[in-house]
Design a protein around this motif. Structure first.
Motif, PDB file in Angstrom:
ATOM      1  N   ALA A   1      -4.503   7.934  10.174  1.00 48.01           N
ATOM      2  CA  ALA A   1      -3.778   6.768  10.695  1.00 48.01           C
ATOM      3  C   ALA A   1      -2.708   6.308   9.716  1.00 48.01           C
ATOM      4  CB  ALA A   1      -4.758   5.638  10.981  1.00 48.01           C
ATOM      5  N   MET A   2      -3.003   6.357   8.428  1.00 46.23           N
ATOM      6  CA  MET A   2      -2.021   5.953   7.427  1.00 46.23           C
ATOM      7  C   MET A   2      -0.814   6.887   7.429  1.00 46.23           C
ATOM      8  SD  MET A   2      -4.564   4.937   4.259  1.00 46.23           S
ATOM      9  CE  MET A   2      -3.202   4.612   3.123  1.00 46.23           C
ATOM     10  N   GLU A   3      -1.059   8.173   7.472  1.00 50.73           N
ATOM     11  CA  GLU A   3       0.039   9.131   7.464  1.00 50.73           C
ATOM     12  C   GLU A   3       0.896   8.975   8.716  1.00 50.73           C
ATOM     13  OE1 GLU A   3       0.768  10.966   4.957  1.00 50.73           O
ATOM     14  OE2 GLU A   3      -1.029  10.639   3.744  1.00 50.73           O
ATOM     15  N   ALA A   4       0.243   8.706   9.867  1.00 55.50           N
ATOM     16  CA  ALA A   4       0.992   8.506  11.107  1.00 55.50           C
ATOM     17  C   ALA A   4       1.886   7.272  11.017  1.00 55.50           C
ATOM     18  CB  ALA A   4       0.028   8.377  12.280  1.00 55.50           C
ATOM     19  N   ALA A   5       1.481   6.289  10.199  1.00 54.32           N
ATOM     20  CA  ALA A   5       2.269   5.071  10.027  1.00 54.32           C
ATOM     21  C   ALA A   5       3.250   5.178   8.860  1.00 54.32           C
ATOM     22  CB  ALA A   5       1.345   3.878   9.813  1.00 54.32           C
ATOM     23  N   GLY A   6       3.364   6.368   8.275  1.00 52.62           N
ATOM     24  CA  GLY A   6       4.278   6.562   7.168  1.00 52.62           C
ATOM     25  C   GLY A   6       3.766   6.076   5.834  1.00 52.62           C
ATOM     26  N   GLU A   7       2.430   5.903   5.712  1.00 53.77           N
ATOM     27  CA  GLU A   7       1.825   5.426   4.472  1.00 53.77           C
ATOM     28  C   GLU A   7       1.104   6.576   3.773  1.00 53.77           C
ATOM     29  OE1 GLU A   7      -0.672   2.039   5.284  1.00 53.77           O
ATOM     30  OE2 GLU A   7       0.675   1.314   6.864  1.00 53.77           O
TER      31      GLU A   7
ATOM     32  N   SER B   1      -1.728  -0.948   4.970  1.00 53.28           N
ATOM     33  CA  SER B   1      -1.147  -2.084   5.684  1.00 53.28           C
ATOM     34  C   SER B   1      -2.222  -2.780   6.508  1.00 53.28           C
ATOM     35  CB  SER B   1      -0.021  -1.610   6.602  1.00 53.28           C
ATOM     36  OG  SER B   1      -0.511  -0.771   7.619  1.00 53.28           O
TER      37      SER B   1
ATOM     38  N   ALA C   1      -2.320  -3.915   9.500  1.00 56.07           N
ATOM     39  CA  ALA C   1      -2.464  -3.452  10.879  1.00 56.07           C
ATOM     40  C   ALA C   1      -3.273  -2.165  10.947  1.00 56.07           C
ATOM     41  CB  ALA C   1      -1.087  -3.251  11.504  1.00 56.07           C
ATOM     42  N   VAL C   2      -2.958  -1.211  10.060  1.00 54.87           N
ATOM     43  CA  VAL C   2      -3.679   0.066  10.053  1.00 54.87           C
ATOM     44  C   VAL C   2      -5.136  -0.157   9.648  1.00 54.87           C
ATOM     45  CG1 VAL C   2      -3.869   2.315   8.911  1.00 54.87           C
ATOM     46  CG2 VAL C   2      -1.631   1.470   9.642  1.00 54.87           C
TER      47      VAL C   2
END
Length: 414
Positions: free
Chosen positions: A289-295, A310, A312-313
């Protein structure tokens, strides 16, 4: 504190009523009686000879001989005499921290830890290595380079008290290559290398191997604090999610040593489709989920004190994990009467607390008709439960009452 497999004394009966905790006055059973005394002192803390005699049914003379021998061996130490109204003062005896030392090795999908602990389970030294995926060669090289550093400044008399090396690792690592993005050819090496034999030859110590989540659950039994339920399900969050099951105070390992492997339990996902628990409740799910959000998620594997995620994540992951756990707990509670569920993992304490609270709420939002809902609690050992559990294996095997101690027959299945 108790051994990996034997019962803590329940609150509704005295220790002397438990046949596992009964001693024998036959001289040929000295070793068993010594284990019994060490187990009771680990469970209850400092005890006087009269306490041990009352709990076990052993004669005062037999207890005196046993405790004197354990003191001479450096495993027990005297406390401050406690004076009563009449008679001689009683002297409480407690475990000696330097009585025995043990190595614990955790082989994870993203990292390896090698730890030296004392008889109380306190960390004396720790070496850690983070990798993209585990290979037998890399793990053996890590141990070969780390062992000398762990004992470099250890006094000679303590080196002679190192009693073994326990290994906590996931079973069948070669079957998880797609989930961790590892080459099949390199991971297949786990099927052919005898890690137990290699580590025994390298260290010169007896080596014991156990499933990593099972070992983490064992750490809760041996080194955990606070109230210890007799029947509980244990969840540990690592790269994936693993579990352990304790029944009647004993670690239930199952026929192959992989009981309570909770990851594959089917649970509803956020979209209503059935998923495996590990797909919604694991650090790998959070990392995705973090990678999908650019984190970046790289820091998750290097340390556990702080997650830079973040809100939200993190919030979405906590909700998904809690709902997945709630459904898995409901399924388990329908099959086995559980007093409690313990949640632990490689995560900050605040995250563990939030996950525990949300899991309680999610469980009680389900239909619990006919179910005596278990208490949802945080584990007490923390992020290092797997490697501490590894160290607890040889400790328990050598010094505590332990009916499920690993043996050579089970090593071959790992």
């Amino acid at each position: 504190m108790t051994s990996l497999s034997d019962a803590s004394v329940s609150t509704d009966r005295t220790p002397s009523e438990d046949p596992v905790l009964r001693g024998t006055n036959q001289s040929g059973m000295r070793a068993q009686n010594e284990r019994l005394v060490l187990t009771l002192v680990r469970q209850h803390g400092a005890l006087a000879k009269s306490d041990i005699a009352r709990m076990t049914g052993l004669s005062a003379q037999t207890v005196s001989v046993i405790m004197r021998a354990l003191e001479q061996d450096g495993l027990l130490e005297r406390g401050t005499p406690q004076r009563g109204r009449i008679g001689q003062p009683s002297i409480p005896m407690s475990l000696a921290a330097e009585g025995a030392l043990f190595f614990g090795l955790k082989i994870g999908r993203r990292s390896a830890d090698l730890m030296l602990v004392d008889f109380l389970g306190r960390v004396m030294r720790l070496e850690r290595q983070v990798y993209r995926y585990p290979t037998p060669g890399a793990v053996v090289d890590f141990v070969a380079s780390s062992l000398p550093r762990l004992i470099a400044d250890l006094p000679e008399h303590l080196r002679g008290r190192i009693g073994g090396l326990g290994v906590a690792m996931p079973f069948q690592l070669w079957n998880w290559v797609q989930s961790i993005g590892a080459p099949q050819s390199e991971m297949d090496a786990w099927q052919h290398r005898d890690i137990q034999a290699e580590l025994a030859a390298l260290s010169g110590l007896p080596v014991f191997v156990q499933n990593d989540a099972t070992a983490a659950c064992g750490a809760e039994l041996v080194f955990g604090t606070g109230e210890r339920p007799k029947d509980f399900l244990y969840f540990y969050f690592g790269t994936f999610i693993g579990g352990g099951l304790v029944l009647n105070g004993q670690l239930f390992t199952g026929r192959s040593g992989n009981a309570a492997g909770v990851g594959p339990i089917p649970v509803p996902g956020p979209d209503g489709q059935t998923r495996r628990l590990l797909d919604v409740a694991s650090m790998s799910a959070l990392a995705t989920a973090m990678e999908a959000a650019g984190e970046s998620s790289d820091h998750l594997w290097a340390q556990h004190e702080e997650w830079r995620v973040s809100p939200a994540v993190l919030d979405a992951w906590l909700d998904g994990a809690a709902h997945g756990l709630a459904h898995a707990i409901l399924s388990a509670a329908a099959l086995i009467e559980l007093e409690a569920v313990l949640i632990d993992g490689w995560m900050p304490k605040a995250i563990r607390a939030a996950l525990t609270t949300r899991t309680h709420v999610a469980l009680h939002a389900l239909d619990l008709a006919g179910i005596d809902a278990p208490a949802i609690r945080q584990g007490t050992v923390g992020a290092n439960a797997r490697v501490l559990g590894a160290a607890a294996i040889p400790l328990s095997h050598r010094y505590l009452i332990d009916q499920n101690a690993p043996n050579r027959d089970t090593w071959s299945r790992f």
